[in-house]
Write a protein that holds these residues in place. Structure first.
Motif, mmCIF file in Angstrom:
data_model
loop_
_atom_site.group_PDB
_atom_site.id
_atom_site.type_symbol
_atom_site.label_atom_id
_atom_site.label_comp_id
_atom_site.label_asym_id
_atom_site.label_seq_id
_atom_site.Cartn_x
_atom_site.Cartn_y
_atom_site.Cartn_z
ATOM 1 N N TYR A 237 0.817 -1.213 0.000
ATOM 2 C CA TYR A 237 0.000 0.000 0.000
ATOM 3 C C TYR A 237 0.853 1.266 0.000
ATOM 4 C CZ TYR A 237 0.702 -1.428 4.879
ATOM 5 O OH TYR A 237 1.253 -1.873 6.047
ATOM 6 N N ASP A 238 2.167 1.135 0.260
ATOM 7 C CA ASP A 238 3.066 2.272 0.153
ATOM 8 C C ASP A 238 3.546 2.487 -1.280
ATOM 9 O OD1 ASP A 238 3.249 2.846 2.995
ATOM 10 O OD2 ASP A 238 4.512 1.060 3.171
ATOM 11 N N TYR A 239 3.829 1.385 -1.990
ATOM 12 C CA TYR A 239 4.473 1.546 -3.298
ATOM 13 C C TYR A 239 3.567 1.334 -4.512
ATOM 14 C CZ TYR A 239 5.217 -3.589 -2.923
ATOM 15 O OH TYR A 239 5.052 -4.936 -2.764
ATOM 16 N N LEU A 240 2.556 0.480 -4.424
ATOM 17 C CA LEU A 240 1.753 0.221 -5.618
ATOM 18 C C LEU A 240 1.003 1.460 -6.131
ATOM 19 C CD1 LEU A 240 0.394 -3.402 -5.064
ATOM 20 C CD2 LEU A 240 2.085 -2.624 -6.736
ATOM 21 N N PRO A 241 0.452 2.323 -5.265
ATOM 22 C CA PRO A 241 -0.180 3.533 -5.798
ATOM 23 C C PRO A 241 0.820 4.457 -6.512
ATOM 24 C CG PRO A 241 -0.996 3.095 -3.597
ATOM 25 C CD PRO A 241 0.170 2.169 -3.815
ATOM 26 N N LEU A 242 2.104 4.357 -6.161
ATOM 27 C CA LEU A 242 3.100 5.208 -6.818
ATOM 28 C C LEU A 242 3.363 4.772 -8.245
ATOM 29 C CD1 LEU A 242 5.699 5.408 -3.912
ATOM 30 C CD2 LEU A 242 3.962 7.117 -4.507
ATOM 31 N N VAL A 243 3.197 3.490 -8.532
ATOM 32 C CA VAL A 243 3.545 2.968 -9.850
ATOM 33 C C VAL A 243 2.720 3.640 -10.941
ATOM 34 C CG1 VAL A 243 3.669 0.911 -11.302
ATOM 35 C CG2 VAL A 243 4.268 0.760 -8.871
ATOM 36 N N GLY A 244 1.403 3.707 -10.738
ATOM 37 C CA GLY A 244 0.548 4.315 -11.753
ATOM 38 C C GLY A 244 0.887 5.767 -12.010
ATOM 39 N N LEU A 245 1.264 6.498 -10.955
ATOM 40 C CA LEU A 245 1.625 7.914 -11.105
ATOM 41 C C LEU A 245 2.953 8.055 -11.835
ATOM 42 C CD1 LEU A 245 1.354 10.941 -10.516
ATOM 43 C CD2 LEU A 245 2.419 10.498 -8.286
ATOM 44 N N ILE A 246 3.977 7.355 -11.377
ATOM 45 C CA ILE A 246 5.307 7.502 -11.966
ATOM 46 C C ILE A 246 5.301 7.090 -13.436
ATOM 47 C CG2 ILE A 246 7.690 6.677 -11.884
ATOM 48 C CD1 ILE A 246 6.955 8.600 -9.619
ATOM 49 N N GLU A 247 4.699 5.966 -13.745
ATOM 50 C CA GLU A 247 4.694 5.499 -15.126
ATOM 51 C C GLU A 247 3.903 6.428 -16.032
ATOM 52 O OE1 GLU A 247 3.444 1.415 -15.054
ATOM 53 O OE2 GLU A 247 5.436 0.712 -14.411
ATOM 54 N N ALA A 248 2.792 6.967 -15.550
ATOM 55 C CA ALA A 248 2.003 7.891 -16.358
ATOM 56 C C ALA A 248 2.758 9.188 -16.626
ATOM 57 C CB ALA A 248 0.671 8.188 -15.670
ATOM 58 N N ALA A 249 3.669 9.555 -15.711
ATOM 59 C CA ALA A 249 4.469 10.764 -15.880
ATOM 60 C C ALA A 249 5.716 10.524 -16.723
ATOM 61 C CB ALA A 249 4.870 11.317 -14.515
ATOM 62 N N GLY A 250 5.916 9.297 -17.184
ATOM 63 C CA GLY A 250 7.042 8.991 -18.052
ATOM 64 C C GLY A 250 8.249 8.433 -17.347
ATOM 65 N N GLY A 251 8.149 8.188 -16.037
ATOM 66 C CA GLY A 251 9.268 7.661 -15.271
ATOM 67 C C GLY A 251 9.197 6.162 -15.113
ATOM 68 N N VAL A 252 10.117 5.632 -14.296
ATOM 69 C CA VAL A 252 10.175 4.196 -14.044
ATOM 70 C C VAL A 252 10.332 3.970 -12.547
ATOM 71 C CG1 VAL A 252 10.987 3.339 -16.263
ATOM 72 C CG2 VAL A 252 12.621 4.331 -14.672
ATOM 73 N N ILE A 253 9.729 2.889 -12.061
ATOM 74 C CA ILE A 253 9.804 2.531 -10.652
ATOM 75 C C ILE A 253 9.841 1.018 -10.562
ATOM 76 C CG2 ILE A 253 7.295 2.860 -10.487
ATOM 77 C CD1 ILE A 253 7.696 3.481 -7.496
ATOM 78 N N THR A 254 10.856 0.493 -9.868
ATOM 79 C CA THR A 254 11.053 -0.952 -9.779
ATOM 80 C C THR A 254 11.556 -1.304 -8.385
ATOM 81 O OG1 THR A 254 13.408 -0.959 -10.406
ATOM 82 C CG2 THR A 254 11.793 -0.954 -12.205
ATOM 83 N N ASP A 255 11.810 -2.602 -8.170
ATOM 84 C CA ASP A 255 12.531 -2.985 -6.965
ATOM 85 C C ASP A 255 14.027 -2.786 -7.206
ATOM 86 O OD1 ASP A 255 13.518 -5.217 -8.351
ATOM 87 O OD2 ASP A 255 12.369 -6.678 -7.209
ATOM 88 N N TRP A 256 14.845 -3.130 -6.219
ATOM 89 C CA TRP A 256 16.282 -2.866 -6.338
ATOM 90 C C TRP A 256 16.973 -3.787 -7.347
ATOM 91 C CZ3 TRP A 256 18.662 -1.814 -0.818
ATOM 92 C CH2 TRP A 256 18.100 -0.624 -0.310
ATOM 93 N N GLN A 257 16.246 -4.758 -7.859
ATOM 94 C CA GLN A 257 16.799 -5.629 -8.897
ATOM 95 C C GLN A 257 16.276 -5.259 -10.275
ATOM 96 O OE1 GLN A 257 19.197 -7.683 -7.822
ATOM 97 N NE2 GLN A 257 18.719 -6.840 -5.796
ATOM 98 N N GLY A 258 15.499 -4.193 -10.365
ATOM 99 C CA GLY A 258 14.950 -3.765 -11.648
ATOM 100 C C GLY A 258 13.683 -4.484 -12.050
ATOM 101 N N ARG A 259 13.064 -5.214 -11.118
ATOM 102 C CA ARG A 259 11.849 -5.961 -11.422
ATOM 103 C C ARG A 259 10.607 -5.118 -11.163
ATOM 104 N NH1 ARG A 259 14.361 -10.771 -7.872
ATOM 105 N NH2 ARG A 259 13.977 -9.123 -6.336
ATOM 106 N N ASP A 260 9.552 -5.419 -11.908
ATOM 107 C CA ASP A 260 8.273 -4.740 -11.696
ATOM 108 C C ASP A 260 7.802 -4.952 -10.265
ATOM 109 O OD1 ASP A 260 8.177 -3.876 -14.314
ATOM 110 O OD2 ASP A 260 6.825 -5.472 -14.979
ATOM 111 N N LEU A 261 7.134 -3.945 -9.719
ATOM 112 C CA LEU A 261 6.597 -4.038 -8.365
ATOM 113 C C LEU A 261 5.248 -4.744 -8.385
ATOM 114 C CD1 LEU A 261 7.508 -0.451 -7.149
ATOM 115 C CD2 LEU A 261 8.655 -2.584 -6.535
ATOM 116 N N THR A 262 5.081 -5.676 -7.458
ATOM 117 C CA THR A 262 3.839 -6.434 -7.332
ATOM 118 C C THR A 262 3.452 -6.493 -5.864
ATOM 119 O OG1 THR A 262 4.846 -8.606 -6.948
ATOM 120 C CG2 THR A 262 4.649 -7.878 -9.240
ATOM 121 N N LEU A 263 2.346 -7.152 -5.584
ATOM 122 C CA LEU A 263 1.927 -7.353 -4.204
ATOM 123 C C LEU A 263 2.963 -8.135 -3.399
ATOM 124 C CD1 LEU A 263 -1.829 -8.175 -4.822
ATOM 125 C CD2 LEU A 263 -0.996 -6.262 -3.442
#
Length: 258
Positions: free
Chosen positions: A208-234
């Motif tokens: 609940y801390d990071y998943l809402p950020l994904v939609g915002l960052i990606e829509a703004a043209g940025g990228v957000i991942t875990d420290w291994q470069g993987r997509d964030l999931t539950l």
């Protein structure tokens, strides 16, 4: 989705706007503070705010699942799902800092489609919709185009946690980039979306801390991942890096992983 994403976004923005009156009624006022199992603080404002948001979402979207910080899971998370953090930054909230936020995320087909960060005390609302871009109080925003670490303005979230967990990494981060600041919670990530800074390194987060950020960052043209470069999931481990560009993300990942 049976409802167009733009309509879902408008409903989410309205619910968050109405719900923001709850924490603001308690902000800088006397509060009873409880400790959760992990010793993090929680207040009546956290609980009342999430209860309001949950009730409003269930009324608008009765078939959607909900996962919130204070009241857990309602319904199934296999389909269309809402993620709620009613007060992201309760420690900021209880100490009178205006840098606490409210997070709403919407997932469909297993991916974040909407990300909303509302800063009630600052009267700022960041919304990102997949395919439609991102806005701040209705005006379009976009990440910067910084591609190199040496030019990047970086925020380090949870600095004391980072330092305790990996002192060597913390030292590297403190010596990297053009400008560094210590911070907490969702606002630095929103600043990446708004083009104010370039990257954020974060840790110790829950879905609940990071998943809402994904939609915002990606829509703004940025990228957000875990420290291994993987997509964030539950199921991600809560170690998160946000960057304005894929090139900068790659440099950040190389720095983080030594």
């Amino acid at each position: 989705m049976n409802t167009p994403l733009e309509e879902i976004g408008a409903i989410a923005e309205k619910i968050s706007r109405e719900a923001s009156a709850i924490p603001m009624a308690h902000f800088r006022a006397a509060l009873d503070i409880d400790a959760k199992a992990d010793d993090s603080p929680v207040t009546v404002a956290d609980r009342k705010t999430e209860a309001y948001i949950r009730d409003a979402l269930q009324s608008a979207f009765p078939d959607h699942g909900i996962f919130g910080e204070e009241y857990g899971i309602s319904g199934s998370l296999d389909g269309e799902t809402w993620i709620i953090d009613p007060i992201d930054g309760t420690r900021s909230f209880i100490t009178g800092s205006p840098l606490f936020g409210m997070l709403l995320g919407f997932l469909a087909e297993g991916r974040p489609k909407l990300g909303l960060v509302r800063m009630p005390a600052l009267d700022e609302t960041f919304v990102g919709l997949a395919g439609s871009g991102a806005t701040l109080n209705g005006a379009a925003i976009h990440c910067r185009q910084t591609r190199t670490l040496s030019e990047a303005m970086i925020y380090l979230n949870e600095g004391e946690r980072l330092a305790g967990m990996n002192p060597e990494l913390f030292g590297r981060l403190c010596r990297s980039g053009h400008t560094r600041r210590m911070a907490y919670d969702c606002y630095p990530h929103a600043l990446v979306a708004a083009g104010q800074i370039d990257a954020v390194v974060d840790c110790g987060l829950e879905p609940y801390d990071y998943l809402p950020l994904v939609g915002l960052i990606e829509a703004a043209g940025g990228v957000i991942t875990d420290w291994q470069g993987r997509d964030l999931t539950l199921d991600s481990d809560g170690k998160v890096v946000t960057a304005a560009t894929p090139e900068l993300l790659q440099e950040m990942l190389e720095l983080i992983n030594g």
